[in-house]
Design a protein around this motif. Structure first.
Motif, PDB file in Angstrom:
ATOM      1  N   CYS A  32       0.827  -1.211   0.000  1.00 23.33           N
ATOM      2  CA  CYS A  32       0.000   0.000   0.000  1.00 23.33           C
ATOM      3  C   CYS A  32       0.862   1.262   0.000  1.00 23.33           C
ATOM      4  CB  CYS A  32      -0.921  -0.018   1.218  1.00 23.33           C
ATOM      5  SG  CYS A  32      -1.906   1.470   1.436  1.00 23.33           S
ATOM      6  N   TYR A  33       1.930   1.249   0.797  1.00 21.08           N
ATOM      7  CA  TYR A  33       2.799   2.419   0.903  1.00 21.08           C
ATOM      8  C   TYR A  33       3.973   2.384  -0.069  1.00 21.08           C
ATOM      9  CZ  TYR A  33       0.225   4.179   4.834  1.00 21.08           C
ATOM     10  OH  TYR A  33      -0.769   4.696   5.620  1.00 21.08           O
ATOM     11  N   GLY A  34       4.098   1.304  -0.838  1.00 19.99           N
ATOM     12  CA  GLY A  34       5.155   1.214  -1.834  1.00 19.99           C
ATOM     13  C   GLY A  34       6.545   1.120  -1.234  1.00 19.99           C
ATOM     14  N   VAL A  35       6.649   0.410  -0.108  1.00 17.03           N
ATOM     15  CA  VAL A  35       7.944   0.227   0.546  1.00 17.03           C
ATOM     16  C   VAL A  35       8.175  -1.262   0.764  1.00 17.03           C
ATOM     17  CG1 VAL A  35       7.878   2.484   1.695  1.00 17.03           C
ATOM     18  CG2 VAL A  35       6.956   0.475   2.875  1.00 17.03           C
ATOM     19  N   THR A  36       9.409  -1.606   1.105  1.00 16.44           N
ATOM     20  CA  THR A  36       9.703  -3.003   1.410  1.00 16.44           C
ATOM     21  C   THR A  36       9.149  -3.355   2.783  1.00 16.44           C
ATOM     22  OG1 THR A  36      11.819  -2.489   2.459  1.00 16.44           O
ATOM     23  CG2 THR A  36      11.851  -2.913   0.063  1.00 16.44           C
ATOM     24  N   GLN A  37       8.982  -4.648   3.016  1.00 17.39           N
ATOM     25  CA  GLN A  37       8.522  -5.089   4.332  1.00 17.39           C
ATOM     26  C   GLN A  37       9.530  -4.691   5.400  1.00 17.39           C
ATOM     27  OE1 GLN A  37       7.294  -9.233   4.249  1.00 17.39           O
ATOM     28  NE2 GLN A  37       6.474  -8.954   2.191  1.00 17.39           N
ATOM     29  N   ARG A  38      10.792  -4.771   5.073  1.00 18.04           N
ATOM     30  CA  ARG A  38      11.828  -4.359   6.020  1.00 18.04           C
ATOM     31  C   ARG A  38      11.686  -2.881   6.378  1.00 18.04           C
ATOM     32  NH1 ARG A  38      18.391  -4.308   5.006  1.00 18.04           N
ATOM     33  NH2 ARG A  38      18.811  -2.741   6.583  1.00 18.04           N
ATOM     34  N   ALA A  39      11.529  -2.025   5.372  1.00 17.75           N
ATOM     35  CA  ALA A  39      11.390  -0.585   5.621  1.00 17.75           C
ATOM     36  C   ALA A  39      10.154  -0.299   6.462  1.00 17.75           C
ATOM     37  CB  ALA A  39      11.327   0.179   4.302  1.00 17.75           C
ATOM     38  N   LEU A  40       9.064  -0.996   6.169  1.00 20.66           N
ATOM     39  CA  LEU A  40       7.838  -0.798   6.931  1.00 20.66           C
ATOM     40  C   LEU A  40       8.018  -1.220   8.385  1.00 20.66           C
ATOM     41  CD1 LEU A  40       4.818  -0.084   7.028  1.00 20.66           C
ATOM     42  CD2 LEU A  40       4.353  -2.458   6.455  1.00 20.66           C
ATOM     43  N   GLU A  54      10.791  -1.470  10.116  1.00 19.04           N
ATOM     44  CA  GLU A  54      11.711  -0.540  10.781  1.00 19.04           C
ATOM     45  C   GLU A  54      10.996   0.744  11.170  1.00 19.04           C
ATOM     46  OE1 GLU A  54      14.977  -0.171   8.042  1.00 19.04           O
ATOM     47  OE2 GLU A  54      15.939  -2.000   8.772  1.00 19.04           O
ATOM     48  N   ARG A  55      10.200   1.304  10.250  1.00 25.10           N
ATOM     49  CA  ARG A  55       9.485   2.554  10.524  1.00 25.10           C
ATOM     50  C   ARG A  55       8.462   2.372  11.643  1.00 25.10           C
ATOM     51  NH1 ARG A  55      11.420   6.728  10.171  1.00 25.10           N
ATOM     52  NH2 ARG A  55      10.659   6.917  12.243  1.00 25.10           N
ATOM     53  N   LEU A  56       7.694   1.273  11.595  1.00 24.77           N
ATOM     54  CA  LEU A  56       6.691   1.024  12.627  1.00 24.77           C
ATOM     55  C   LEU A  56       7.333   0.868  14.005  1.00 24.77           C
ATOM     56  CD1 LEU A  56       4.308  -1.470  10.790  1.00 24.77           C
ATOM     57  CD2 LEU A  56       3.809   0.905  11.411  1.00 24.77           C
ATOM     58  N   LEU A  57       8.443   0.144  14.061  1.00 23.31           N
ATOM     59  CA  LEU A  57       9.117  -0.067  15.340  1.00 23.31           C
ATOM     60  C   LEU A  57       9.698   1.227  15.899  1.00 23.31           C
ATOM     61  CD1 LEU A  57      10.836  -3.461  14.574  1.00 23.31           C
ATOM     62  CD2 LEU A  57       9.011  -3.057  16.232  1.00 23.31           C
ATOM     63  N   VAL A  58      10.330   2.014  15.043  1.00 22.88           N
ATOM     64  CA  VAL A  58      10.901   3.285  15.499  1.00 22.88           C
ATOM     65  C   VAL A  58       9.801   4.229  15.959  1.00 22.88           C
ATOM     66  CG1 VAL A  58      12.141   5.352  14.721  1.00 22.88           C
ATOM     67  CG2 VAL A  58      13.021   3.089  14.162  1.00 22.88           C
ATOM     68  N   ASP A  59       8.700   4.310  15.200  1.00 18.18           N
ATOM     69  CA  ASP A  59       7.584   5.178  15.590  1.00 18.18           C
ATOM     70  C   ASP A  59       6.957   4.733  16.916  1.00 18.18           C
ATOM     71  OD1 ASP A  59       8.008   6.660  13.316  1.00 18.18           O
ATOM     72  OD2 ASP A  59       6.219   5.947  12.256  1.00 18.18           O
ATOM     73  N   ALA A  60       6.785   3.418  17.087  1.00 21.54           N
ATOM     74  CA  ALA A  60       6.206   2.900  18.327  1.00 21.54           C
ATOM     75  C   ALA A  60       7.119   3.181  19.509  1.00 21.54           C
ATOM     76  CB  ALA A  60       5.944   1.396  18.195  1.00 21.54           C
TER      77      ALA A  60
END
Length: 95
Positions: A45-53, A55-61
């Motif tokens: 949906c966001y056009g990113v890799t699963q790894r990038a997603l 990483e972003r979710l974990l850092v934001d959380a």
């Protein structure tokens, strides 16, 4: 020269675990099929890799959690020392 599957896998892992700054580590985790499919859909949906997603979710959380523990005396220090116990209904405890 013929190489075995194990040799090829080992070489692949060595190549892909290295980054310029040496800040990457490998994680291997089994997750539910529902969670895996959600990760795939979300990343697509966001056009990113699963790894990038991930990483972003974990850092934001973590950022949100650290901001929340600032309300407690020594909250940030306890969080980084692994001594702060936050509980929510959506996460299962290790205890």
């Amino acid at each position: 020269m013929v190489t075995s599957n194990a040799s090829r896998q080992s070489a692949y892992r060595k190549r892909h675990l290295q980054d310029e700054e040496g800040h990457c580590e490998r994680i291997n985790q089994v997750v539910s099929l529902h969670a895996k499919r959600a990760l795939e859909r979300f990343a697509k949906c966001y056009g990113v890799t699963q790894r990038a997603l991930l990483e972003r979710l974990l850092v934001d959380a973590e950022t949100e959690t650290v901001n929340g523990v600032l309300l407690y005396p020594n909250g940030q220090a306890e969080y980084y020392d692994g001594k702060f116990g936050a509980t929510t209904s959506s996460l299962r405890s290790n205890g």
